[in-house]
Design a protein around this motif. Structure first.
Motif, PDB file in Angstrom:
ATOM      1  N   ALA A 128       0.802  -1.221   0.000  1.00 49.39           N
ATOM      2  CA  ALA A 128       0.000   0.000   0.000  1.00 49.39           C
ATOM      3  C   ALA A 128       0.837   1.275   0.000  1.00 49.39           C
ATOM      4  N   HIS A 147       2.311   2.066  -7.153  1.00 51.00           N
ATOM      5  CA  HIS A 147       1.501   3.083  -7.835  1.00 51.00           C
ATOM      6  C   HIS A 147       0.920   2.584  -9.160  1.00 51.00           C
ATOM      7  N   ASN A 165      -6.869  -0.519   1.143  1.00 51.53           N
ATOM      8  CA  ASN A 165      -5.793   0.455   1.402  1.00 51.53           C
ATOM      9  C   ASN A 165      -4.820   0.615   0.243  1.00 51.53           C
ATOM     10  N   LYS A 221      -3.326   2.182  -2.984  1.00 52.53           N
ATOM     11  CA  LYS A 221      -3.428   3.500  -3.624  1.00 52.53           C
ATOM     12  C   LYS A 221      -3.009   3.466  -5.095  1.00 52.53           C
ATOM     13  N   LYS A 265      -2.874   2.818  -9.143  1.00 52.44           N
ATOM     14  CA  LYS A 265      -3.823   2.888 -10.253  1.00 52.44           C
ATOM     15  C   LYS A 265      -3.938   1.495 -10.858  1.00 52.44           C
ATOM     16  N   GLU A 288      -8.703   3.114  -7.693  1.00 50.26           N
ATOM     17  CA  GLU A 288      -8.484   4.165  -8.684  1.00 50.26           C
ATOM     18  C   GLU A 288      -8.077   3.502  -9.992  1.00 50.26           C
TER      19      GLU A 288
END
Length: 265
Positions: free
Chosen positions: A118, A122, A141, A143, A145, A167
């Motif tokens: 987490a 990315h 949790n 983050k 993409k 995301e």
């Protein structure tokens, strides 16, 4: 000691020094070969743009390899036959920035599969796999993409919750298409287009509420039916008893009537 006695010591010293250097060289070569042999077949480390990379692309892997250097920044496991991602599959890779799992056979992602990633991860590519339904808890949790395109998704409340929890990678949302759906008219459509008009979770909640109301009504009807039956049965028994009492002599009848009335009350 004379000069003549010192001269033979020089070759001996040089011999010991060369022997030491030779043993050191063998040790270093052995360490290198051992490290190379520890890597799965078809996998190799490299450095790209200053980032430590580990490539296992098209290596015919059927599981996530265990001997990945823990200082790896970019990991490529694409074009393999990995069927699922177990819990803590990448827990020993705290510095991982990019993870490519595209073009595999992944149909299941266990909760906690990306635990430990987490903080730094990315980019996560799960495109072109066999994902049908995944819990949002599997990406808890996280983050990064995420690319979820080109999978045979079941469009329902679970997928809706997942899409809202992650995301999505740029330009990947259009590739999340309903291969199947709780509503037939959505098959073949982009999921984000579908949920613009349909709230799967709200529909599911309404269906659940209706089912609960029907169940409660059924139980209530059963209780009422039993009470009506019970009262009618007792009334019938009381009527028969009173008719029996009327056929008795008067004194005995009065005594039995008072007993019957007190029992009914």
């Amino acid at each position: 000691m004379t000069v003549a006695q010192r001269v033979p010591l020089l070759p001996i010293t040089m011999g010991l020094l060369l022997q030491s250097l030779f043993l050191l060289l063998l040790f270093l070569l052995g360490s290198c070969f051992h490290s190379a042999a520890a890597f799965p077949k078809g996998c190799y480390p490299s450095e790209e743009e200053g980032l430590k990379t580990f490539r296992c692309s098209n290596a015919q892997l059927t599981e996530v390899p265990r001997d990945i250097p823990n200082d790896t920044n970019k990991l490529y496991l694409d074009f393999n036959q990995i069927p699922f991602l177990p819990r803590n599959a990448f827990r020993d890779l705290p510095l991982l920035l990019e993870l490519d799992l595209s073009h595999n056979a992944i149909s299941r992602v266990e909760s906690g599969a990306f635990q430990g990633l987490a903080e730094h991860l990315h980019s996560l590519d799960l495109s072109s796999n066999r994902l049908v339904s995944v819990s949002k808890d599997a990406f808890s949790n996280l983050k990064a993409k995420v690319n979820l395109s080109n999978n045979p998704w079941l469009c329902d409340c679970r997928l809706q919750e997942l899409i809202r929890a992650v995301e999505l990678a740029a330009d990947s949302s259009g590739g999340i298409v309903c291969d199947s759906s709780t509503q037939e008219e959505h098959v073949g459509k982009a999921f984000l287009q579908v949920i613009a008009d349909t709230d799967f979770c709200n529909v599911y909640k309404k269906t659940t509420d209706i089912a609960m109301l029907v169940t409660m009504f059924g139980w209530f009807a059963m209780v009422i039916s039993y009470l009506v039956y019970y009262v009618r049965q007792n009334q019938e028994d009381a009527r028969r008893h009173l008719e029996y009492l009327k056929s008795l002599p008067s004194k005995q009848r009065r005594s039995e009537e008072s007993s019957t009335i007190s029992t009914v009350v």
